[in-house]
Design a protein around this motif. Structure first.
Motif, short mmCIF file in Angstrom:
data_model
loop_
_atom_site.label_atom_id
_atom_site.label_comp_id
_atom_site.label_asym_id
_atom_site.label_seq_id
_atom_site.Cartn_x
_atom_site.Cartn_y
_atom_site.Cartn_z
N ALA A 428 0.75 -1.22 -0.01
CA ALA A 428 -0.06 -0.05 0.13
C ALA A 428 0.81 1.33 0.04
N GLN A 429 0.47 2.08 -0.71
CA GLN A 429 1.10 3.68 -0.71
C GLN A 429 0.32 4.54 0.29
N VAL A 437 -4.33 5.55 3.32
CA VAL A 437 -3.99 4.90 2.01
C VAL A 437 -4.20 5.50 0.80
N ARG A 439 -2.95 4.29 -2.29
CA ARG A 439 -3.24 3.12 -3.16
C ARG A 439 -2.94 1.92 -2.69
N ALA A 440 -3.64 0.87 -3.03
CA ALA A 440 -3.54 -0.78 -2.45
C ALA A 440 -3.40 -1.66 -3.38
N ASN A 441 -2.83 -2.90 -3.09
CA ASN A 441 -3.04 -3.62 -4.17
C ASN A 441 -4.03 -4.83 -3.86
N PHE A 444 -3.39 -6.65 -0.58
CA PHE A 444 -3.62 -5.90 0.61
C PHE A 444 -5.13 -5.91 0.79
N PRO A 453 -9.29 -3.13 -3.93
CA PRO A 453 -8.27 -2.07 -3.60
C PRO A 453 -8.82 -0.76 -3.30
N VAL A 456 -10.07 0.33 0.01
CA VAL A 456 -9.10 0.54 1.11
C VAL A 456 -8.59 1.83 1.05
N VAL A 457 -8.60 2.76 -0.13
CA VAL A 457 -8.36 4.06 -0.16
C VAL A 457 -8.56 4.90 0.81
#
Ligand code: ADP
Length: 772
Positions: A428-429, A437, A439-441, A444, A453, A456-457
């Motif tokens: 995650a960024q 967060v 960005r997340a993959n 994650f 994803p 999650v942002v």
């Protein structure tokens, strides 16, 4: 504040134009102004010089004529007594010298001959002749024509005029040279003029008479009025005493006295206020007298004037010539020119601005198209390989480089994005500002139980982490400058379940070291944590089991060993009783009975102890043998690592087995520890333990083989208290065998082909697995 390139370019162009033109205009204006003012001064000086020369030229012939007449009289060329001849001579003089108003001769006898001009066109000359002959005095006026012919005659006997009383006569007589009177206003003509008087001297009798010449100087004023000095410039002549004796406006120089006679106006009272301001001296105290040509500047009524004062013409003519003119007469044209030029500059600037706008638009259009295209390409909305708009070469080159960089960046971004998205690790960024967060993959999202994803942002790590772990701030810095941190935490999934995660984070910074974002790599270590718990539990169980087993085995061994002596004691006591018979000492019999009873009792206790220990077989259940093998192996891992021993496990498709997994783990751990202890003294490169587990029918066969020295000679394996080690108890193998057998298997040793020892055991395959 940002300006558009167009406006900037246009403003610059217009501004530069305006500045350039203004610079030229003002520079040329100041240069021209200086030159023109210098020119004006030169002009005024020239006017002054001219006026001086003119005055001299006007007056000098008078002096010559007067002196000539005097000489003629003196040398008797003209008989001064012959008034007719004298009148004729004076008439001729008057005729040839136009500036003369009158010529006359007065003698010591009081005789007087004068010829003067008149305003009458019929009789332009008039003579006055006074004769004193024999006490009789006659005074006659004769009007004559140009040709000396008489027009009219008149006797005026009451005229009291006597030349000998006149100032000119008296001064010439006393000075004995040609004298110049101060200017005065002629009584007859009422015009300004001066008189020259030259004495006629006889060597014997002294002064015989005086020749006089009246010169009207109004002609000089006429001359001054004709001078062109700028537009409004004027020249005037001021006598040393301050009288203005010549001025373009002749009327100004004359002032009527109370008695009706006329006098010159003084410069201090002169009615030309500009001349007064220029030449009346400070506060009108008198005329400005100078030794040399003096130029100055003054302001009158808000207007600037330039003026020049000349030094006096000569001693005989102590006249000062003053010239003045408004500065504007010389500079007005260039001032108008300057104003016009400023307007032209403004106009040129405005036109330049408009042209600049058009030009900027023309230049900027391809640049704008290029910028729009670059933006669209960088946003991925346009294909960079598509046709580029027509633009400048430099831009095309820049465009090519930019496109390369954009493509490279996009490739890098795609690769990074794929690496990020497809990573097997949860990534995650994180925003450096609030820890949210960015960005997340997918991994994650999956880890925390989110739908996607995108779901999650915006979520913050603090929201999902266990509060206790956050408070501990368990993450430790690692990497240069604390750029990388790693730690373990407990997180709550969306479904409420708690998971253990291992975090690795790095901070990405810009060139100035400011954090851009953090990258978080997360591993789910929940299973590892659970396994660690299992292993710890197993370890605790094994310790407990080992203690129990060892004590049990010792007790069993002791019971086995003590059984026979106790039996022998009981039997011997019994035999002793029988031998003593009935007559024996009852006390002794009692003692022997007691010995027999106690020994039997001790035997019962030991048997009870053995049966009690044998009963502890634990519960049996099916379990995953490979899993247990792994856990057991982890338990001895520290010892193996310390001893430099490598453990290799060869297991393929093992079924579940039935048994007490703690007992089995104890067996494996015991065998591994024996093997490690046996190998420890061996050379390092041969320190190897191989665990081989295979299914053989309804059994799983497990062999632990080491690369040690093998079983020492004379050692009876599986025998209690049989040991080759100084601190060994010799119980391990027998416990192992007891445990394996208690779980339905067999344990044995077989000598391998090469070096080392191989201990094998079997376990029954679990019923379900066996049926499969
Ligand atoms: P202890 O380990 O206390 O001596 P054990 O019953 O476990 O008791 O072992 C008995 C003896 O068997 C050991 O002292 C050792 O001499 C021998 N032995 C056991 N395992 C091995 C092995 N892998 N290699 C060589 N000798 C072994």
């Amino acid at each position: 504040m940002r300006f558009s390139l167009r406006i900037l370019l246009a403003c610059c162009l217009a501004g530069l134009q305006f500045l350039a033109v203004l610079t030229v205009v003002f520079s040329s204006y100041f240069t021209s102004e200086r030159a023109l003012i210098a020119h004006a001064r030169d002009l005024l000086r020239d006017v002054g010089t001219n006026a001086i020369e003119h005055s001299k030229g006007f007056l000098n012939p008078a002096q010559g004529a007067a002196e000539l007449a005097a000489r003629l009289a003196q040398n008797r060329v003209v008989a001064s007594e012959d008034h007719v001849q004298l009148e004729q001579l004076l008439f001729q003089q008057l005729q040839i010298t136009p500036q003369f108003a009158g010529v006359y001769y007065g003698s010591e006898e009081g005789n007087f001959v004068m010829v003067m001009r008149t305003e009458d066109a019929q009789a332009p000359f008039r003579s006055k002749i006074i004769r004193n002959e024999g006490g009789a005095r006659s005074i006659e006026l004769i009007w004559r024509n140009d040709d000396f012919s008489v027009v009219a005659r008149e006797q005026t006997p009451e005229d009291p005029y006597d030349p000998r009383n006149r100032p000119w006569y008296l001064r010439a007589k006393s000075d004995l040279t040609t004298i110049w009177t101060d200017p005065y206003i002629f009584f007859t003509s009422q015009q300004p003029g001066i008189t020259l008087a030259a004495p006629v001297v006889d060597a014997e009798s002294g002064v015989k008479g005086v020749v006089g010449v009246d010169i009207e100087i109004s002609k000089i004023s006429d001359f001054l009025s004709r001078l062109k000095i700028g537009v409004q410039g004027k020249a005037l002549i001021i006598h040393r005493n301050g009288d203005v004796i010549a001025h373009p406006d002749l009327d100004l120089i004359k002032i009527t006295r109370e008695d009706g006679t006329l006098r010159f106006a003084n410069i201090a009272e002169f009615e030309d206020p500009i001349a007064r301001a220029a030449f009346a001296g400070h506060a009108g105290r008198g005329p400005v007298l100078v030794d040399q040509v003096t130029a100055s500047q003054f302001t009158w009524d808000g207007e600037v004037y330039v003026s020049t004062v000349m030094p006096p013409i000569s001693d005989k003519l102590p006249w000062t010539i003053g010239v003045y003119a408004p500065e504007d007469d010389f500079t007005a044209v260039i001032k108008q020119n300057r104003t016009a030029n400023i307007w032209i500059a403004a106009l040129v600037a405005a036109i330049s601005g408009v042209i600049g706008l058009a030009l900027a638009d023309y230049i900027h259009r391809p640049v704008r198209a290029f910028a729009v295209r670059s933006t669209l390409i960088s946003q991925g909305e346009l294909d960079p390989t598509g046709p580029a708009p027509r633009t400048y070469k430099e831009l095309e080159r820049a465009n090519a480089t930019l496109m390369q960089q954009i493509l490279a960046r996009r490739d890098a971004e795609r690769e990074y994005g794929q690496t990020f998205d497809l990573s097997s690790r949860a990534m995650a960024q994180i925003s450096p500002k609030d820890g949210a967060v960015i960005r997340a993959n997918a991994k994650f999202a999956e880890l925390i139980g989110a739908a996607s994803p995108a779901d999650v942002v915006g979520c913050r790590i603090a929201d999902i982490a266990h509060p206790g772990d956050l408070a501990q701030s368990a993450c430790a810095d690692s990497g240069p400058g604390g750029a990388e941190t790693s730690c373990e935490m407990r997180w709550y999934r969306r479904d409420g379940a708690m998971i253990h995660v291992s975090l690795n984070s790095i901070v990405i910074r810009d060139d100035q070291g400011r954090p851009l974002h953090g990258v978080l790599m997360v591993d789910d270590i929940t299973r590892d944590k659970a396994r660690e718990g299992q292993i710890a539990q197993l370890n605790r169980d094994l310790s407990h089991l080992a203690r129990g087993n060892t004590m049990g085995q010792m007790a069993a061994g002791l019971a086995h060993e003590l059984n026979q002596p106790l039996a022998a004691i009981a039997q011997n006591a019994d035999t002793a009783l029988l031998t003593l018979g009935e007559g024996a000492d009852p006390e002794l019999r009692e003692l022997l009975d007691e010995i027999e009873r106690q020994s039997l009792r001790a035997g019962d206790i030991i048997r009870a102890l053995r049966s009690f220990i044998r009963k502890d077989e634990g519960t049996r259940h099916p379990f995953d043998f490979a899993d247990l093998l792994d856990q057991a192996q982890r338990l001895v891992h520290p010892e193996a690592t310390e001893a430099g021993v490598r453990i290799v496990t060869l297991t393929v498709g093992l079924p579940q087995v039935t048994g007490n997994h703690i007992h089995v783990a104890q067996v494996i751990v015991n065998l591994l520890r024996n093997a490690i202890e046996a190998i420890a003294p061996e050379p390092e490169n041969e320190r190897l333990i191989t665990i081989h587990a295979t299914r053989e029918g309804d059994l799983v066969r497990v062999c632990v083989q080491d690369s040690g020295p093998g079983i020492r000679d004379g050692i009876n394996l599986f025998t209690q208290f049989e040991t080759s080690k100084p601190d060994g108890m010799g119980l391990g193998l027998s416990i192992c065998r007891a445990l394996v057998e208690a779980n339905g298997g067999q344990l044995w040793h077989e000598k391998p082909a090469g070096r080392g020892a191989r201990f094998c055991f079997t376990l029954p395959v679990a019923a379900a697995a066996a049926a499969a």
